[in-house]
Write an enzyme that holds these catalytic residues in place. Structure first.
Site, short mmCIF file in Angstrom:
data_model
loop_
_atom_site.label_atom_id
_atom_site.label_comp_id
_atom_site.label_asym_id
_atom_site.label_seq_id
_atom_site.Cartn_x
_atom_site.Cartn_y
_atom_site.Cartn_z
CE LYS A 165 2.59 -6.71 3.59
NZ LYS A 165 2.83 -5.62 4.71
CG ASN A 202 -6.16 7.10 1.92
OD1 ASN A 202 -5.03 6.85 2.12
ND2 ASN A 202 -6.79 6.69 0.76
NE ARG A 203 -3.60 9.39 -4.09
CZ ARG A 203 -2.85 8.70 -4.53
NH1 ARG A 203 -1.78 9.43 -5.24
NH2 ARG A 203 -2.59 7.49 -4.91
N GLY A 247 -4.47 2.62 2.52
CA GLY A 247 -3.72 1.55 2.19
C GLY A 247 -3.70 0.43 3.23
N GLY A 306 10.62 3.95 9.96
CA GLY A 306 9.95 2.76 9.99
C GLY A 306 10.96 1.32 10.08
CG ASP A 309 2.83 -5.52 8.40
OD1 ASP A 309 3.95 -5.79 8.59
OD2 ASP A 309 2.29 -5.87 7.14
P1 NAP Z 1 -0.80 0.48 -0.37
O1 NAP Z 1 -1.49 -0.50 -0.01
O2 NAP Z 1 -0.32 0.60 -1.80
O3 NAP Z 1 -1.07 1.91 0.13
C1 NAP Z 1 -0.37 3.22 -0.56
C2 NAP Z 1 -1.16 4.29 0.40
O4 NAP Z 1 -0.52 5.17 -0.12
C3 NAP Z 1 -2.79 4.38 0.22
O5 NAP Z 1 -3.06 5.19 1.37
C4 NAP Z 1 -2.63 5.72 -0.93
O6 NAP Z 1 -3.54 6.41 -1.08
C5 NAP Z 1 -1.29 6.44 -0.45
N1 NAP Z 1 -0.68 7.19 -1.38
C6 NAP Z 1 0.03 6.70 -2.54
N2 NAP Z 1 0.70 7.69 -3.13
C7 NAP Z 1 0.24 8.84 -2.77
C8 NAP Z 1 0.37 10.14 -2.91
N3 NAP Z 1 1.00 10.59 -3.79
N4 NAP Z 1 -0.23 11.19 -2.07
C9 NAP Z 1 -0.92 10.70 -1.04
N5 NAP Z 1 -1.20 9.56 -0.63
C10 NAP Z 1 -0.41 8.59 -1.51
O7 NAP Z 1 0.68 0.25 0.32
P2 NAP Z 1 1.15 -0.11 1.71
O8 NAP Z 1 1.31 -1.70 1.80
O9 NAP Z 1 -0.06 0.30 2.66
O10 NAP Z 1 2.59 0.39 2.32
C11 NAP Z 1 2.56 1.88 2.30
C12 NAP Z 1 3.91 2.36 2.85
O11 NAP Z 1 4.30 1.82 4.10
C13 NAP Z 1 4.86 1.82 1.87
O12 NAP Z 1 6.05 2.82 1.83
C14 NAP Z 1 5.46 0.58 2.52
O13 NAP Z 1 6.96 0.33 2.35
C15 NAP Z 1 5.50 1.15 4.21
N6 NAP Z 1 5.28 0.09 4.90
C16 NAP Z 1 6.26 -0.01 6.06
C17 NAP Z 1 6.33 -1.23 6.67
C18 NAP Z 1 7.53 -1.15 7.94
O14 NAP Z 1 7.56 -2.18 8.57
N7 NAP Z 1 8.06 -0.06 8.19
C19 NAP Z 1 5.38 -2.05 6.79
C20 NAP Z 1 4.24 -2.19 5.86
C21 NAP Z 1 4.35 -1.18 4.94
P3 NAP Z 1 -4.75 6.29 -2.00
O15 NAP Z 1 -5.63 5.19 -1.31
O16 NAP Z 1 -5.52 7.50 -2.18
O17 NAP Z 1 -4.48 5.68 -3.27
#
Ligand code: NAP
Length: 315
Positions: free
Chosen positions: A90, A176-177, A154, A279, A126
């Site tokens: 993205k 955020n972590r 994220g 979601g 989104d």
């Molecule tokens: P991303 O950019 O990789 O961000 C990941 C996020 O999760 C960051 O804030 C990260 O924190 C945090 N994180 C990861 N592992 C963690 C842990 N063990 N403990 C605490 N925080 C943790 O991913 P993204 O695109 O934002 O997507 C995140 C989630 O949203 C995914 O599951 C995705 O499938 C879902 N999502 C759903 C939709 C929907 O339509 N329902 C749309 C978009 C995304 P750090 O910054 O500290 O690494």
């Protein structure tokens, strides 16, 4: 005539007519990602294309980051109306397109590309998809809500935070972590959260906190809506996102995770008498809005919802 493959590649895109010659309907829409084979977007969009008699179909394109720029350049010649973009591309697509909407610019990420008169336009659905999902699930608008974003570092967390701020939510708490990322996002949102008609400045309405129980506990009395934006909860072994004891009956809890359909956070929220949703509705509405950008017409929402439900076993 045959079914489309699980995923096509850049080699196919270079000679799209030949690669897709066996399909009964031309493939003119796709989701691009890496990995992409798990994406539910075809199950969301193909029922809509069928219901509207669009005469084309939606497939998956598996692309590496270094192939994105070339792929975008090939879309028009291959007859594409547009594409969706998923993890991890993205931000790369955002950087590769000059014409992007304000929302996409704010978030720094594009999840929907429209091919229009030889130009590519980058959207982010989104964020407004989340807005629609919250409205549908809880019958409330983000405006006037006091919102806690978990995972504000994220891409999904940023999209959620930007939408809340653009909708003038009453309060926005970012956790955020990696706390620095939440602090950085806070800095980017100050202008949106500054309301000249209000006596208090943005600092009381917009804050970034460490993701730890004590800091969260201090906020929870003044929160209406919790939006969980990390991938935590997808695996059974994942740690708890929020201590259950911090959840109160008045909270609305939206978990962006939808697999499993009832996440550990949702179960904890419901055990405390709070309302919770997964979601899947956000996935639906980001797709509905993408469809409307491509076709400039209302999307057949129920056909899309049924497609998703059939794909996930939800009902
Ligand atoms: P991303 O950019 O990789 O961000 C990941 C996020 O999760 C960051 O804030 C990260 O924190 C945090 N994180 C990861 N592992 C963690 C842990 N063990 N403990 C605490 N925080 C943790 O991913 P993204 O695109 O934002 O997507 C995140 C989630 O949203 C995914 O599951 C995705 O499938 C879902 N999502 C759903 C939709 C929907 O339509 N329902 C749309 C978009 C995304 P750090 O910054 O500290 O690494």
């Amino acid at each position: 005539m045959s079914e489309p493959r699980d995923a096509y590649t850049i080699h196919d895109l270079r000679n799209w007519a030949a690669a897709t010659a066996d399909l009964d309907l031309p493939a003119r829409l796709a989701v691009i990602g890496d990995p992409v084979a798990h994406s539910l977007s075809p199950q969301l969009h193909n029922p809509a294309l069928e219901a509207t008699g669009a005469g084309c179909q939606y497939v998956r394109l598996h692309l590496q980051a270094e192939e994105i720029a070339e792929a975008l350049g090939l879309l028009e010649g291959a007859g594409f109306l547009g594409v969706n973009v998923t993890i991890p591309h993205k931000e790369t697509v955002f950087s590769s397109i000059s014409d992007v909407t304000d929302v996409a610019r704010r978030i720094g990420a594009v999840n929907t590309v429209v091919v229009e008169n030889g130009e590519l336009i980058g959207h982010n659905t989104d964020a407004p998809g989340l807005q629609r999902a919250i409205r549908e699930q809880f019958s409330v608008d983000l405006t006037d809500m006091r919102v806690l974003i978990l995972g504000a570092g994220g891409g999904a967390g940023k999209a959620a935070a930007v939408q809340c701020a653009m909708d003038h939510c009453d309060r926005l708490v970012l956790a955020n972590r990696t706390e620095e990322k939440a602090q950085a996002l806070r800095g980017e949102l100050v202008d949106l959260m500054t309301d000249p008609d209000r006596l208090e400045g943005p600092s009381s309405r917009l804050t970034a906190i460490p993701w730890e129980p004590k800091a969260l506990e201090r906020e929870m009395d003044q929160i209406d809506l919790v939006i969980q934006c990390t991938s935590l909860g997808m695996k059974r072994t994942d740690p708890e996102v929020l201590p259950q004891s911090l959840i109160q009956p008045h909270h609305l809890v939206y978990d962006m995770v939808y697999s499993p359909p009832r996440t550990r956070l949702m179960a904890a929220a419901e055990a405390e008498g709070a309302r919770a949703a997964n979601g899947l509705s956000m996935l639906l509405w980001q797709g509905v809005l993408a469809f409307e950008f491509w076709f400039n017409r209302e999307a057949p929402v129920e056909a899309m919802r049924q497609g998703l439900e059939a794909a996930t076993g939800a009902s």
